[in-house]
Write an enzyme that holds these catalytic residues in place. Structure first.
Site, PDB file in Angstrom:
ATOM      1  N   ASN A  31     -30.216 -12.699 -38.520  1.00 54.49           N
ATOM      2  CA  ASN A  31     -31.697 -13.587 -38.782  1.00 54.49           C
ATOM      3  C   ASN A  31     -32.552 -12.320 -38.906  1.00 54.49           C
ATOM      4  O   ASN A  31     -32.375 -10.932 -38.541  1.00 54.49           O
ATOM      5  CB  ASN A  31     -31.902 -13.895 -37.336  1.00 54.49           C
ATOM      6  CG  ASN A  31     -31.347 -13.421 -36.218  1.00 54.49           C
ATOM      7  OD1 ASN A  31     -31.701 -12.517 -35.684  1.00 54.49           O
ATOM      8  ND2 ASN A  31     -30.272 -13.943 -35.782  1.00 54.49           N
ATOM      9  N   THR A  46     -32.440 -21.453 -37.724  1.00 53.11           N
ATOM     10  CA  THR A  46     -31.088 -21.652 -37.427  1.00 53.11           C
ATOM     11  C   THR A  46     -30.200 -22.765 -37.921  1.00 53.11           C
ATOM     12  O   THR A  46     -31.204 -23.529 -38.433  1.00 53.11           O
ATOM     13  CB  THR A  46     -31.173 -21.979 -35.729  1.00 53.11           C
ATOM     14  OG1 THR A  46     -29.957 -21.997 -35.189  1.00 53.11           O
ATOM     15  CG2 THR A  46     -31.918 -23.293 -35.416  1.00 53.11           C
ATOM     16  N   GLY A  47     -29.289 -22.548 -38.233  1.00 52.99           N
ATOM     17  CA  GLY A  47     -28.619 -23.722 -38.745  1.00 52.99           C
ATOM     18  C   GLY A  47     -28.578 -23.884 -40.405  1.00 52.99           C
ATOM     19  O   GLY A  47     -28.349 -25.130 -40.754  1.00 52.99           O
ATOM     20  N   SER A  75     -31.993 -18.910 -33.266  1.00 51.74           N
ATOM     21  CA  SER A  75     -31.697 -18.848 -31.738  1.00 51.74           C
ATOM     22  C   SER A  75     -32.061 -17.607 -31.263  1.00 51.74           C
ATOM     23  O   SER A  75     -32.052 -17.525 -29.829  1.00 51.74           O
ATOM     24  CB  SER A  75     -30.317 -19.301 -31.686  1.00 51.74           C
ATOM     25  OG  SER A  75     -29.378 -18.628 -32.409  1.00 51.74           O
ATOM     26  N   GLU A  76     -32.012 -16.554 -31.950  1.00 51.67           N
ATOM     27  CA  GLU A  76     -32.376 -15.115 -31.594  1.00 51.67           C
ATOM     28  C   GLU A  76     -33.578 -14.963 -31.601  1.00 51.67           C
ATOM     29  O   GLU A  76     -33.979 -13.681 -31.384  1.00 51.67           O
ATOM     30  CB  GLU A  76     -31.526 -14.204 -32.396  1.00 51.67           C
ATOM     31  CG  GLU A  76     -30.076 -14.381 -32.474  1.00 51.67           C
ATOM     32  CD  GLU A  76     -29.290 -14.064 -31.228  1.00 51.67           C
ATOM     33  OE1 GLU A  76     -29.873 -13.937 -29.848  1.00 51.67           O
ATOM     34  OE2 GLU A  76     -28.055 -13.847 -31.170  1.00 51.67           O
ATOM     35  N   HIS A  97     -24.309  -9.102 -38.795  1.00 52.26           N
ATOM     36  CA  HIS A  97     -23.077  -8.720 -38.286  1.00 52.26           C
ATOM     37  C   HIS A  97     -22.253  -8.196 -39.520  1.00 52.26           C
ATOM     38  O   HIS A  97     -21.058  -8.668 -39.730  1.00 52.26           O
ATOM     39  CB  HIS A  97     -22.021 -10.102 -37.750  1.00 52.26           C
ATOM     40  CG  HIS A  97     -23.142 -10.818 -36.778  1.00 52.26           C
ATOM     41  ND1 HIS A  97     -23.040 -12.189 -36.842  1.00 52.26           N
ATOM     42  CD2 HIS A  97     -24.051 -10.349 -35.914  1.00 52.26           C
ATOM     43  CE1 HIS A  97     -23.940 -12.617 -36.154  1.00 52.26           C
ATOM     44  NE2 HIS A  97     -24.415 -11.768 -35.381  1.00 52.26           N
ATOM     45  N   HIS A 159     -21.388  -7.738 -30.500  1.00 51.44           N
ATOM     46  CA  HIS A 159     -22.013  -8.721 -31.303  1.00 51.44           C
ATOM     47  C   HIS A 159     -22.527  -8.263 -32.625  1.00 51.44           C
ATOM     48  O   HIS A 159     -22.279  -8.896 -33.531  1.00 51.44           O
ATOM     49  CB  HIS A 159     -23.273  -8.850 -30.269  1.00 51.44           C
ATOM     50  CG  HIS A 159     -24.134  -9.954 -30.830  1.00 51.44           C
ATOM     51  ND1 HIS A 159     -25.029 -10.441 -29.988  1.00 51.44           N
ATOM     52  CD2 HIS A 159     -24.449 -10.591 -31.878  1.00 51.44           C
ATOM     53  CE1 HIS A 159     -25.823 -11.495 -30.594  1.00 51.44           C
ATOM     54  NE2 HIS A 159     -25.365 -11.508 -31.858  1.00 51.44           N
TER      55      HIS A 159
END
Length: 448
Positions: A31, A46-47, A75-76, A97, A159
């Site tokens: 994000n 999100t999503g 969500s973060e 990531h 993470h």
């Protein structure tokens, strides 16, 4: 591209597309956010599939907490908010990531960015934040604490990573450079023990920002050759970035116009998108007025002055070649005919060479010996023209990768001297000066 002219929603989409395209995140991971001058936060949703993100998908969280957009914010969002509260100087956050950084994250290790000067200059020291549940206030507190301590890049336990900057592009550069640093370290450990730059060496690099006298440049006097070279350089720089030979912050290209002039990439420069007018002309040791050439300008000028036959020069830090660079090893080209014919014998030069030993540099690099590994500073290649130099860079990086990939299966088998002699005769190559056998990297190679 002038990112400062983009609306936050457009810049977020372009940057996420870049991260996804270069496999630094997954469809669901990562994000980004920008905090504007009104205190409103623009953030990815999100999503939503990262591969098909559009400006309409971006969410705005107003300073008063109101949420505007088609989707829910990431969500973060809690840790983005916490970081901005802890560091009033930051205006953008990148979280994702990428594979090498995740490797460090799950190994509970932090990369030493003194591996090469661009990594240190971009990121400085890197922090490690203890684990927190994704999306929780607890995770936000733990990450924000590290930013409050002064770190701009934080690895998150099991993470990923989080980087902050004054702009989104600055945060992205930190993120990308740190991922490359981790990739190099992982590759280097397959060769031996990587070495790191001393504070004195880092200071030497920073002292290379030397003022250069300027001349008034008149674009109406541009020749067909100069126009052609400007466009050639841009195409090859962008290709080099796409192929992972360059990063946003690493890589210098130059091309000779004539005996008095050459073009060189500017500093700073985003190698992802370069325009012909971005390049800097150097004429009789002076630069175009109003532009800033790469800090490699003096070493390139020294090579052009010493070798009139050289038409193009490239400095680069591709991952596999960099593994050899940080382990202070040359790259063995006694692997396949293409490697030896195009790159010949690869020299190894100390880090300081490109800053204060131009005599050694010009004595080492020439069309007959077109490539050198620079300790903790990547590789340098020369060619008759831009295509020739770029080809040599590609071959050198592919050779380095092949040698590294051979390590787990027993090491590569170096071609015999008889094969090399046959290649020299078949391709009418100049025979290299005799060198001690130890001067060529024997990375777990087995001679025929």
């Amino acid at each position: 591209m002038r990112y400062e002219y983009l609306h936050p929603r457009d810049e977020l989409v372009l940057t996420m597309q870049r991260i996804y395209r270069y496999k630094m995140t997954t469809t669901s991971g990562g994000n980004l956010s920008i905090l504007d001058e009104n205190g409103d936060m623009w953030i990815t949703p999100t999503g939503v599939d990262k591969g098909t993100l559009t400006p309409n998908d971006i969410v705005c969280v107003r300073a008063d907490g109101r949420i505007e957009g088609l989707h829910k914010p990431s969500s973060e969002y809690p840790f983005h908010k916490a970081i901005y509260a802890a560091r009033r100087d930051l205006r953008s956050v990148v979280h994702a990531h990428p594979m090498a950084l995740v490797a460090f994250s799950i190994a509970h290790k932090v990369p030493d960015t003194k591996l090469f000067h661009q990594a240190w200059r971009s990121n400085g020291a890197v922090a490690f934040a203890p684990y927190g549940t994704p999306g929780s206030e607890d995770l936000g507190v733990k990450i924000a604490q590290k930013f409050e301590e002064g770190f701009d890049s934080v690895i998150l336990e099991n993470h990923g990573v989080c980087c902050g900057g004054k702009t989104l592009q600055e945060a992205f550069q930190k993120f990308e450079t740190l991922e490359v640093c981790c990739k190099i370290l992982i590759k280097a450990h397959g060769l031996g023990e990587p070495k790191f730059l001393t504070d004195q060496q880092l200071q030497l690099q920073s002292k290379s920002d030397v003022p250069i006298d300027s001349f008034e440049y008149d674009p109406t006097m541009m020749t067909i050759r100069e126009k052609d070279l400007r466009n050639q350089l841009c195409k090859f720089i962008e290709r080099g970035y796409r192929q992972g030979l360059l990063t946003t912050t690493t890589g210098t290209f130059s091309a000779r116009i004539d005996s008095e002039k050459f073009l060189i990439t500017p500093y700073p420069l985003d190698r992802h998108s370069v325009l012909p007018e971005d390049l800097v002309m150097i004429r009789k040791g002076k630069k175009e007025f109003g532009k800033h050439p790469s800090r490699a300008v003096f070493s390139h000028k020294a090579l052009y002055d010493a070798h009139p036959e050289i038409g193009a020069i490239i400095n680069a830090c591709p991952v596999n070649a960099m593994a050899f660079s940080v382990c202070h090893r040359s790259i063995d080209t006694y692997t396949i005919p293409e490697s030896y014919v195009f790159v010949r014998e690869v020299s190894l030069l100390p880090f300081e060479t490109v800053f204060n030993d131009f005599a050694a540099l010009t004595a080492t690099l020439a069309l007959q010996s077109p490539a050198a590994v620079l300790c903790n500073n990547g590789v340098m290649v020369v060619g008759q023209n831009v295509l020739s130099a770029f080809d040599k860079l590609e071959v050198l990086e592919h050779s380095a990768e092949a040698v590294l990939d051979a390590q787990p299966i027993g090491g590569h088998v170096a071609m015999s001297q008889k094969i090399i002699d046959d290649l020299i005769e078949a391709f009418h190559l100049e025979r290299p000066a005799p060198k001690p056998s130890a001067s060529r990297s024997r990375t777990r190679s087995r001679s025929r």
